[in-house]
Design an enzyme around this catalytic site. Sequence first.
Site, PDB file in Angstrom:
ATOM      1  N   ALA A 124      -6.406   2.213  -5.340  1.00  7.89           N
ATOM      2  CA  ALA A 124      -6.628   0.805  -5.167  1.00  7.89           C
ATOM      3  C   ALA A 124      -5.289  -0.084  -5.244  1.00  7.89           C
ATOM      4  CB  ALA A 124      -7.706   0.442  -6.385  1.00  7.89           C
TER       5      ALA A 124
ATOM      6  N   GLU B 287      -2.830   0.426  -3.407  1.00  4.02           N
ATOM      7  CA  GLU B 287      -2.399   0.674  -2.184  1.00  4.02           C
ATOM      8  C   GLU B 287      -3.301  -0.484  -1.242  1.00  4.02           C
ATOM      9  OE1 GLU B 287      -2.428   3.528  -3.687  1.00  4.02           O
ATOM     10  OE2 GLU B 287      -0.294   3.368  -4.264  1.00  4.02           O
TER      11      GLU B 287
ATOM     12  N   ALA C 105     -12.492   1.509  -6.772  1.00  3.40           N
ATOM     13  CA  ALA C 105     -13.147   1.584  -7.903  1.00  3.40           C
ATOM     14  C   ALA C 105     -11.853   1.886  -9.038  1.00  3.40           C
ATOM     15  CB  ALA C 105     -14.024   2.862  -7.966  1.00  3.40           C
ATOM     16  N   VAL C 106     -11.790   1.274  -9.793  1.00  3.70           N
ATOM     17  CA  VAL C 106     -10.824   1.457 -11.030  1.00  3.70           C
ATOM     18  C   VAL C 106     -11.616   1.423 -12.241  1.00  3.70           C
ATOM     19  CG1 VAL C 106      -8.631   0.686 -12.034  1.00  3.70           C
ATOM     20  CG2 VAL C 106      -9.155  -0.085  -9.731  1.00  3.70           C
ATOM     21  N   ILE C 107     -11.429   2.761 -12.733  1.00  6.25           N
ATOM     22  CA  ILE C 107     -12.335   3.064 -14.065  1.00  6.25           C
ATOM     23  C   ILE C 107     -11.327   3.079 -15.235  1.00  6.25           C
ATOM     24  CG2 ILE C 107     -13.918   4.779 -15.020  1.00  6.25           C
ATOM     25  CD1 ILE C 107     -14.693   5.478 -12.020  1.00  6.25           C
TER      26      ILE C 107
ATOM     27  N   HIS D  37      -3.100   2.373 -17.579  1.00  7.39           N
ATOM     28  CA  HIS D  37      -2.803   2.276 -16.116  1.00  7.39           C
ATOM     29  C   HIS D  37      -3.845   1.393 -15.595  1.00  7.39           C
ATOM     30  CE1 HIS D  37      -0.678   4.244 -13.128  1.00  7.39           C
ATOM     31  NE2 HIS D  37      -1.674   4.802 -12.521  1.00  7.39           N
TER      32      HIS D  37
ATOM     33  N   PHE E 261     -12.820  -9.032  -2.051  1.00  3.19           N
ATOM     34  CA  PHE E 261     -12.476  -8.118  -3.490  1.00  3.19           C
ATOM     35  C   PHE E 261     -13.855  -7.456  -3.702  1.00  3.19           C
ATOM     36  CE2 PHE E 261     -11.788  -7.518  -8.049  1.00  3.19           C
ATOM     37  CZ  PHE E 261     -10.847  -6.711  -8.086  1.00  3.19           C
TER      38      PHE E 261
HETATM   39  N1  INI Z   1      -6.787   4.216  -8.472  1.00  4.54           N
HETATM   40  C1  INI Z   1      -7.994   3.873  -8.492  1.00  4.54           C
HETATM   41  O1  INI Z   1      -8.421   3.345  -7.241  1.00  4.54           O
HETATM   42  N2  INI Z   1      -8.692   3.901  -9.478  1.00  4.54           N
HETATM   43  C2  INI Z   1      -8.308   4.289 -10.711  1.00  4.54           C
HETATM   44  O2  INI Z   1      -9.293   4.218 -11.613  1.00  4.54           O
HETATM   45  C3  INI Z   1      -6.806   4.707 -10.802  1.00  4.54           C
HETATM   46  N3  INI Z   1      -6.614   5.241 -12.238  1.00  4.54           N
HETATM   47  O3  INI Z   1      -7.243   5.180 -13.051  1.00  4.54           O
HETATM   48  O4  INI Z   1      -5.400   5.500 -12.534  1.00  4.54           O
HETATM   49  C4  INI Z   1      -6.231   4.562  -9.773  1.00  4.54           C
HETATM   50  N4  INI Z   1      -4.945   5.150  -9.753  1.00  4.54           N
HETATM   51  C5  INI Z   1      -3.912   5.244  -8.418  1.00  4.54           C
HETATM   52  C6  INI Z   1      -3.404   4.131  -7.997  1.00  4.54           C
HETATM   53  O5  INI Z   1      -4.234   3.214  -7.485  1.00  4.54           O
HETATM   54  C7  INI Z   1      -2.261   4.485  -6.813  1.00  4.54           C
HETATM   55  O6  INI Z   1      -2.955   5.186  -5.882  1.00  4.54           O
HETATM   56  C8  INI Z   1      -1.064   5.393  -7.467  1.00  4.54           C
HETATM   57  O7  INI Z   1      -0.641   5.017  -8.840  1.00  4.54           O
HETATM   58  C9  INI Z   1      -0.055   5.537  -6.447  1.00  4.54           C
HETATM   59  O8  INI Z   1       0.555   4.341  -6.272  1.00  4.54           O
END
Ligand code: INI
Length: 160
Positions: free
Chosen positions: A58, A60, A82-84, A90, A115
């Site tokens: 997410a 990116e 989906a950010v969980i 983080h 969004f």
């Molecule tokens: N990315 C997500 O889309 N959802 C998440 O829940 C998540 N968690 O929990 O870490 C997540 N992390 C990766 C982040 O989006 C980047 O791709 C990574 O940090 C590289 O820049």
Amino acid sequence: MSPIVHEGSRAARGRRFAVAVSRFNDVITSKLLDGALAAFRHHGVADDDVEVAWTPGAFELPLVAKRLAETDGFDAVVCLGAVIRGETAHFDYVAGACARGIQRVGLDTGVPCVFGVLTTDTLAQALDRAGGDHGNKGWEAATAAVEMAGLLDELPKGAP
Ligand code: INI
């Protein structure tokens, strides 16, 4: 006298849309994408008028949304992710940066940037919102994109 009201036509045949979708938690995001594509079809958008770009996560989404918004010809960009929360801080960094970035892309480019990113405490809550008991946020996001494309077309244009 009655006011002039703008509501945004949902007649979307001939419009073009881009979708940026995150691969992280793709059990969820693939369902959001299915919902978004179904909503576009429901509103008369042809399959080959929709372009999909997968991002690693997410975080990116805003950069890819910006590239898509700057590509001439898309009426709106839909961002799906989906950010969980899980156990880590983080979550706050990823979800916050993603939301702010997507909003900024819309404001900077003038192309509606929607969004459609779930931010939930648990996987079960995300599943509920990806075609489960609470509907499909992907469908809602694509419908918002259709509506915003129509609304911005109707409204007076700002200075170039
Ligand atoms: N990315 C997500 O889309 N959802 C998440 O829940 C998540 N968690 O929990 O870490 C997540 N992390 C990766 C982040 O989006 C980047 O791709 C990574 O940090 C590289 O820049």
